[in-house]
Design a protein around this motif. Structure first.
Motif, mmCIF file in Angstrom:
data_model
loop_
_atom_site.group_PDB
_atom_site.id
_atom_site.type_symbol
_atom_site.label_atom_id
_atom_site.label_comp_id
_atom_site.label_asym_id
_atom_site.label_seq_id
_atom_site.Cartn_x
_atom_site.Cartn_y
_atom_site.Cartn_z
ATOM 1 N N LYS A 1 0.840 -1.208 0.000
ATOM 2 C CA LYS A 1 0.000 0.000 0.000
ATOM 3 C C LYS A 1 0.872 1.254 0.000
ATOM 4 C CE LYS A 1 -3.768 -2.231 2.466
ATOM 5 N NZ LYS A 1 -4.200 -2.612 3.807
ATOM 6 N N HIS A 2 2.141 1.083 0.322
ATOM 7 C CA HIS A 2 3.054 2.247 0.369
ATOM 8 C C HIS A 2 4.350 1.953 -0.404
ATOM 9 C CE1 HIS A 2 4.804 -0.212 3.556
ATOM 10 N NE2 HIS A 2 3.616 -0.225 4.113
ATOM 11 N N PRO A 3 4.214 1.749 -1.745
ATOM 12 C CA PRO A 3 5.403 1.389 -2.539
ATOM 13 C C PRO A 3 6.498 2.460 -2.523
ATOM 14 C CG PRO A 3 3.544 1.890 -3.968
ATOM 15 C CD PRO A 3 3.016 1.840 -2.590
ATOM 16 N N GLU A 4 6.080 3.728 -2.281
ATOM 17 C CA GLU A 4 7.057 4.839 -2.289
ATOM 18 C C GLU A 4 8.069 4.718 -1.147
ATOM 19 O OE1 GLU A 4 3.877 5.088 -1.473
ATOM 20 O OE2 GLU A 4 3.924 5.890 0.562
ATOM 21 N N LYS A 5 7.706 3.936 -0.111
ATOM 22 C CA LYS A 5 8.615 3.814 1.044
ATOM 23 C C LYS A 5 9.727 2.788 0.799
ATOM 24 C CE LYS A 5 5.471 5.234 4.729
ATOM 25 N NZ LYS A 5 4.679 4.766 5.867
ATOM 26 N N PHE A 6 9.551 1.948 -0.249
ATOM 27 C CA PHE A 6 10.588 0.943 -0.548
ATOM 28 C C PHE A 6 11.858 1.655 -1.007
ATOM 29 C CE2 PHE A 6 7.210 -1.951 -0.114
ATOM 30 C CZ PHE A 6 7.739 -3.214 -0.011
ATOM 31 N N GLY A 7 12.973 1.236 -0.452
ATOM 32 C CA GLY A 7 14.244 1.872 -0.796
ATOM 33 C C GLY A 7 14.628 2.962 0.188
ATOM 34 N N THR A 8 13.680 3.273 1.109
ATOM 35 C CA THR A 8 13.996 4.320 2.088
ATOM 36 C C THR A 8 14.369 3.705 3.440
ATOM 37 O OG1 THR A 8 11.682 4.480 2.782
ATOM 38 C CG2 THR A 8 12.377 5.940 0.995
ATOM 39 N N GLY A 9 14.259 2.375 3.535
ATOM 40 C CA GLY A 9 14.631 1.724 4.787
ATOM 41 C C GLY A 9 13.439 1.197 5.563
ATOM 42 N N ILE A 10 12.705 0.213 4.968
ATOM 43 C CA ILE A 10 11.596 -0.422 5.697
ATOM 44 C C ILE A 10 11.838 -1.926 5.726
ATOM 45 C CG2 ILE A 10 9.854 1.349 5.228
ATOM 46 C CD1 ILE A 10 8.799 -0.471 2.977
ATOM 47 N N ILE A 11 11.259 -2.583 6.742
ATOM 48 C CA ILE A 11 11.561 -4.019 6.904
ATOM 49 C C ILE A 11 10.935 -4.866 5.795
ATOM 50 C CG2 ILE A 11 12.007 -3.993 9.383
ATOM 51 C CD1 ILE A 11 9.122 -5.036 9.780
ATOM 52 N N ASP A 12 9.889 -4.381 5.144
ATOM 53 C CA ASP A 12 9.216 -5.176 4.095
ATOM 54 C C ASP A 12 10.199 -5.635 3.020
ATOM 55 O OD1 ASP A 12 7.609 -3.220 5.441
ATOM 56 O OD2 ASP A 12 5.926 -3.799 4.169
ATOM 57 N N GLY A 13 11.092 -4.711 2.605
ATOM 58 C CA GLY A 13 12.056 -5.032 1.546
ATOM 59 C C GLY A 13 13.063 -6.065 1.998
#
Lengths: 508, 156
Positions: free
Chosen positions: A286-298
């Motif tokens: 739901k928040h693809p823009e946060k990928f690459g910024t440092g989230i555990i999902d990635g």
């Protein structure tokens, strides 16, 4: 057989070997420049004098630890310790920059474990079914399998198919040295009796994968001492709350399925699995823009997928003897050294070892979960070991390993020959993994071709009259065509963008 | 050297290798009447190498793209690389006559000196590692694995 395997694995010696292998694998995986492949290759000769289950258990530990260990340097140095951890850098690196390196490490370790377990369960369920199907195979069908397996070379050739073919053909040519199958004719020995039994797979692996890298380090010695900025970390538990864990269940399951699927498919490694899982999770989020910024999902997507590849890659390896990636090819060499012939009969002939592999994988996953977490301060410290000390030590261990393969100095000299061959490949941009695939499949290819032709009274029609063989030959053509088309498309795109076309392949 | 020259050299070496394989395969005797013979597959592989190498050579020669004539940059340290190869050759040659412990100690010390730079060169530490590691590995092989490593003329 299950009880025997349980007894063989769950004894103090075997458990100690799995622990030793897992910890060493983590070290090899975490130090950039070393790899899971190098770990398995280097310790393969040490297993010769061991009982088969113990030897395989050590290799399993090295494989498991080697793939997982890559996340430590991926997060702390932003350099993936192994290619499998490339996509871990995308979010692990930014997390470390935000002061969450410990949390990224903890989550990475936990989900490496979860991916491994799901992969092992899939291996245990899929392998027996596939093996039953493979029982219907005859010599012509095995020839079809060998031809199909050789098409893996197409996928492992990087983007230059001709160079990949050259490597695969040289591998096949090297497997012709020594006594021929069926009539024991002596070939290409040049009067050297030491070559009568051909080249040893261990010696080839050590030379091409370990010693070549040491020579390359010599050519790049000015950058050897370059120190990388290591991030500080602090971690309690595994850095994830129960709420977050529940939220991440779909991510873990989808990434595991991707990892298993990629593992089963020939020629695609852990890095691709990680990248596909990362991209899938990003597009699903739901928040693809946060990928690459440092989230555990990635981090979770990448680490779950690359560890699930281990179980997946062992499915075709155990049932058909098809090594799907470089580490699997080396692992196949390890099985052959211990007299375990992968194929549909493996459950009947070597059932105790197959179940032994399952249990060893499970134990190794648990050791990885516990000891990678407990040993984090030490593993992080090991990133500081200077390469100018480490690499010469590895060279000495390579020579010891080659010598102990057959207790002869001739093999030590062969290591240098293969290291120079590996260097030749690097200079001419020829990938080295197809060489190993060709070498391993050479005898299977020749023996089954000759047996099938004998059965068919010399007629090649036997290969199209057998439905199973025909299916594999068609699959080989389709697989090759698709790979060539994909490579040509990528080549055109790279050339249009003015980039140099890279022909390097993924290695462990 | 340009990418084109590199690929031409590679193709020519492979053509020679393929031709050698095919020629040598002709000397392999055919023993079993029903069988295609032990020369069959090596000849086939040799011919495949010839075809692939010829294809590579032709594609390289007709390639007019600018990337082909791009010069390959050699930024590497020739002394470090060729020195490492030379050290390895010497190590393998003295491995048996001098024995594992002495040859490995010599190799380790010189290789560590070669790979280090002025800032991190520590000959005393290198000497300790160079002696301790081979002794420990030898002890492991002799006493634990029961597989002695070469002892050489010095008897250890």
């Amino acid at each position: 057989m299950v009880a025997t395997a349980l007894a063989n694995v769950f004894n103090p010696m075997c458990l100690a070997l799995i622990w030793f292998g897992t910890v060493l694998g983590i070290i090899f995986g975490s130090v950039p420049g070393l790899s899971a492949t190098m770990a398995v290759v280097l310790f393969l000769p040490l297993t010769f004098s061991m009982e088969a289950t113990q030897g395989i258990a050590l290799l399993v530990g090295l494989y498991m630890g080697g793939i997982s260990g890559g996340l430590i340097s991926a997060i702390l140095l932003k350099i993936p310790g192994t290619p499998s951890s490339i996509s871990t850098v995308f979010d692990g690196g930014p997390m470390a920059e935000k002061g969450e390196a410990g949390r990224a490490l903890g989550v990475g370790i936990l989900y490496s474990f979860i991916g491994s377990i799901i992969g092992i369960v899939a291996l245990a369920f899929i392998s027996p079914l596939l093996a039953k199907v493979c029982l219907l195979f005859g010599a012509a069908d095995y020839f079809g399998v060998a031809v199909f397996s050789l098409t893996i070379i197409a996928a492992l050739s990087g983007k230059d198919m001709l160079n990949g073919l050259i490597a695969g053909l040289i591998g096949l040519a090297l497997s012709m040295v020594g006594m021929a199958p069926i009539d024991a004719q002596i070939r290409y020995t040049f009067g050297n009796y030491q070559l009568l039994s051909g080249f040893d797979i261990t010696v080839l692996l050590i030379g091409v994968f370990a010693v070549t890298d040491i020579i390359l380090a010599g050519f790049g010695r000015k950058t050897l001492a370059a120190s990388f900025e290591k991030k500080k970390w602090d971690l309690k538990g595994y850095g994830i709350s129960m709420k977050e864990f529940i939220q991440q269940i779909p991510n873990a399951i989808i990434s595991s399925v991707i990892g298993i699927g990629i593992g089963i498919l020939p020629g695609i490694g852990g890095s691709t699995a990680g990248l596909i899982a990362y991209t899938t999770e990003k597009s699903r989020s739901k928040h693809p823009e946060k990928f690459g910024t440092g989230i555990i999902d990635g981090v979770i997507a990448s680490e779950t997928a690359n560890n699930a590849v281990i179980g997946g890659s062992l499915v075709p390896l155990l049932c058909m003897g098809i090594p799907g990636n470089t580490v699997a090819a080396v692992f196949l060499g390890g099985l052959l050294v211990h007299g375990i012939s992968p194929g549909p009969l493996i459950f009947d002939k070597s059932g105790q070892y197959v179940y032994g592999i399952y249990f060893a994988l499970l134990v190794s996953s648990i050791f990885m979960l516990v000891f990678e977490r407990l040993g984090l301060p030490i593993f992080a410290k090991l990133l500081d070991i200077p390469k100018h000390i480490l690499l010469p030590i590895i060279m000495v261990m390579c020579c010891v390993g080659a010598y102990s393969a057959n207790s002869r100095v001739f093999d030590v000299k062969c290591v240098l020959f293969f290291a120079l061959l590996g260097l030749f490949f690097k200079v001419f941009k020829i990938p080295s993994t197809p060489l190993i695939i060709g070498f391993i499949l050479g005898s299977m290819f020749e023996e089954n071709l000759r047996q099938a032709l004998q059965a068919g009274h010399g007629s090649w029609l036997i290969f199209v009259q057998r439905p199973i063989c025909l299916v594999f030959l068609i699959a080989a053509v389709v697989f090759c065509t698709l790979t060539v088309r994909k490579n040509l498309r990528e080549k055109k795109a790279a050339e249009a963008a003015g980039q140099e076309f890279d022909t390097s392949e993924e290695e462990g | 050297m340009t990418n084109k020259v590199r690929d031409i050299i590679c193709s020519v070496i492979m053509l020679a290798f393929g031709a050698m394989m095919v020629v040598l395969a002709q000397d392999i005797p055919h023993k079993v009447a029903k069988d295609v013979g032990s020369a069959y597959v090596p000849t086939f592989i040799g011919i495949c190498i010839l075809i692939v190498a010829a294809a590579k050579l032709i594609l390289t020669l007709v390639n007019k793209k600018p990337a082909a004539s791009q010069k390959i940059k050699f930024t590497q340290d020739a002394l470090g690389g060729f020195g490492t190869i030379a050290l390895m050759v010497v190590y393998m040659l003295i491995f048996e006559p001098v024995g594992f412990i002495v040859s490995s100690a010599l190799y380790l010390f010189v290789q560590m000196i070669l790979l280090s730079d002025n800032k991190n060169r520590n000959p005393i530490l290198f000497a300790i590692i160079a002696v301790a590691l081979p002794v420990a590995v030898d002890a492991l092989f002799v006493f634990a694995i029961k597989m002695p490593l070469p002892v050489g003329i010095l008897g250890f």
